[in-house]
Design a protein around this motif. Structure first.
Motif, PDB file in Angstrom:
ATOM      1  N   HIS A  61       6.236  -1.331 -11.037  1.00 29.08           N
ATOM      2  CA  HIS A  61       7.661  -1.638 -11.525  1.00 29.08           C
ATOM      3  C   HIS A  61       6.962  -1.394  -9.844  1.00 29.08           C
ATOM      4  O   HIS A  61       7.117  -0.088  -8.821  1.00 29.08           O
ATOM      5  N   ARG A  62       8.329  -1.926  -9.033  1.00 34.36           N
ATOM      6  CA  ARG A  62       8.355  -2.259  -7.458  1.00 34.36           C
ATOM      7  C   ARG A  62       9.330  -0.701  -7.029  1.00 34.36           C
ATOM      8  O   ARG A  62       8.948  -0.088  -6.439  1.00 34.36           O
ATOM      9  N   ARG A  63       9.871  -0.648  -8.247  1.00 31.55           N
ATOM     10  CA  ARG A  63      10.998   0.867  -7.708  1.00 31.55           C
ATOM     11  C   ARG A  63      10.312   1.979  -8.454  1.00 31.55           C
ATOM     12  O   ARG A  63      10.827   3.331  -8.243  1.00 31.55           O
ATOM     13  N   ALA A  64       8.925   2.095  -9.305  1.00 28.69           N
ATOM     14  CA  ALA A  64       8.853   2.991  -9.511  1.00 28.69           C
ATOM     15  C   ALA A  64       8.427   4.539  -8.790  1.00 28.69           C
ATOM     16  O   ALA A  64       7.458   3.825  -7.986  1.00 28.69           O
ATOM     17  N   ARG A  65       8.304   5.572  -8.315  1.00 22.35           N
ATOM     18  CA  ARG A  65       8.262   6.703  -7.965  1.00 22.35           C
ATOM     19  C   ARG A  65       7.416   7.421  -8.499  1.00 22.35           C
ATOM     20  O   ARG A  65       6.116   8.445  -7.148  1.00 22.35           O
ATOM     21  N   ARG A  66       6.802   6.604  -9.565  1.00 17.63           N
ATOM     22  CA  ARG A  66       5.598   8.242 -10.150  1.00 17.63           C
ATOM     23  C   ARG A  66       5.397   7.741 -11.314  1.00 17.63           C
ATOM     24  O   ARG A  66       6.089   7.140 -11.868  1.00 17.63           O
ATOM     25  N   GLY A  86       0.309   2.717  -6.808  1.00 17.91           N
ATOM     26  CA  GLY A  86      -0.772   3.432  -8.329  1.00 17.91           C
ATOM     27  C   GLY A  86      -2.286   2.531  -8.476  1.00 17.91           C
ATOM     28  O   GLY A  86      -2.156   1.499  -8.086  1.00 17.91           O
ATOM     29  N   THR A  87      -2.923   3.104  -8.975  1.00 19.87           N
ATOM     30  CA  THR A  87      -3.921   3.150  -8.999  1.00 19.87           C
ATOM     31  C   THR A  87      -4.438   2.933 -10.845  1.00 19.87           C
ATOM     32  O   THR A  87      -3.435   3.753 -11.310  1.00 19.87           O
TER      33      THR A  87
END
Length: 278
Positions: A61-66, A86-87
């Protein structure tokens, strides 16, 4: 990678002059996509907890921060949301670290109640038994002399599930449209569009343009619960937030608001078990 461009584009110019303002916007975007392109990722990863294995669906998700995990109640699966950069390795480590949580949450899901003959469906909060009727026809409700409520489904047996789903969605739309049409004039707003979906994370939603969306599963709750959700979303056309003023607006037109909220907190998750299979 094949890139289609409406005009001839000299890729070598990017390497020599990456900041050249003469580069077209579409070509620049294509180049950025090439730089950030990732190899194909699996749609799911396997997580082991004890002797059990669970499939966890991955989504970026482009707005996910974690990294976050949630359980989809009707699909009965765990979903891991990743930030854009993220990986996959970190995602697997995160999911494995929360294997116990996944197992516990999936284990607590209520038993599935597929739409088949004999299943009890709480239409408007009252149990109705699904009964297959031979011959042609659609879906309707009856009350037997014993007082038992039934949902009659005509046609071929293999179509029972789809026909019950369609029937419940029609009933949900009818009840929600009626409730919204009652609340909108009272609050001085206009509903532009009403849609019925199978939303798992929320019971309803509203846009500033006046489009309301509801879960069809609300037809399985008592009528006062469906009525409250209609008032809730229509009230968002007055206040697009959950401020104290918003709740005052809802409470003014819906005196059973607190009762409905309590019911949803207690029994809402149970509605997601209907019409699915384990």
């Amino acid at each position: 990678m094949i890139c289609f461009c409406a005009e001839r584009f000299h890729w070598w110019r990017i390497w020599q002059s990456p900041g050249d303002p003469s580069l077209s916007g579409s070509a620049d975007m294509a180049f950025r996509a090439l730089l950030y392109r990732r190899p194909t990722e699996p749609s799911t990863i396997a997580v082991r907890h004890g002797s059990q294995f669970f499939a966890v669906r991955i989504r970026r998700h482009r707005r996910a921060r974690r990294y976050t995990l949630r359980i989809h109640p009707s699909d009965r699966e765990a979903i891991l949301t990743m930030p854009p950069r993220g990986t996959l390795a970190d995602a697997k480590e995160f999911a494995q670290r929360h294997g116990a949580w996944i197992a516990a949450r999936l284990g607590r899901l209520p038993k599935a109640a597929p739409f088949q003959p004999g299943t009890l469906v709480p239409l408007r909060g009252h149990d109705h038994k699904i009964v297959h009727r031979a011959g042609r026809g659609t879906v309707w409700t009856e009350v037997r002399e014993s007082g038992e409520r039934i949902i009659c489904v005509a046609g071929e047996a293999e179509h029972i599930d789809r026909r019950v789903h369609d029937f419940l969605k029609r009933e949900a739309r009818k009840d929600l449209q009626k409730a919204c049409d009652r609340y909108a004039p009272e609050l001085g707003v206009k509903v532009a569009r009403l849609s019925i979906r199978d939303q798992s994370s929320r019971w309803g939603s509203c846009t500033s343009a006046g489009s309301l969306s509801f879960s069809w599963r609300l037809i399985l709750a008592p009528s006062y619960v469906l009525d409250y959700l209609a008032a809730h979303e229509v009230a968002h056309l007055v206040e697009m937030n959950h401020s104290a003023r918003f709740w005052r607006v809802v409470g003014k037109v819906c005196p059973h608001m607190e009762r409905a909220k309590t019911w949803l907190d207690t029994h809402g998750n149970d509605l997601h078990r209907y019409g699915i299979s384990d």
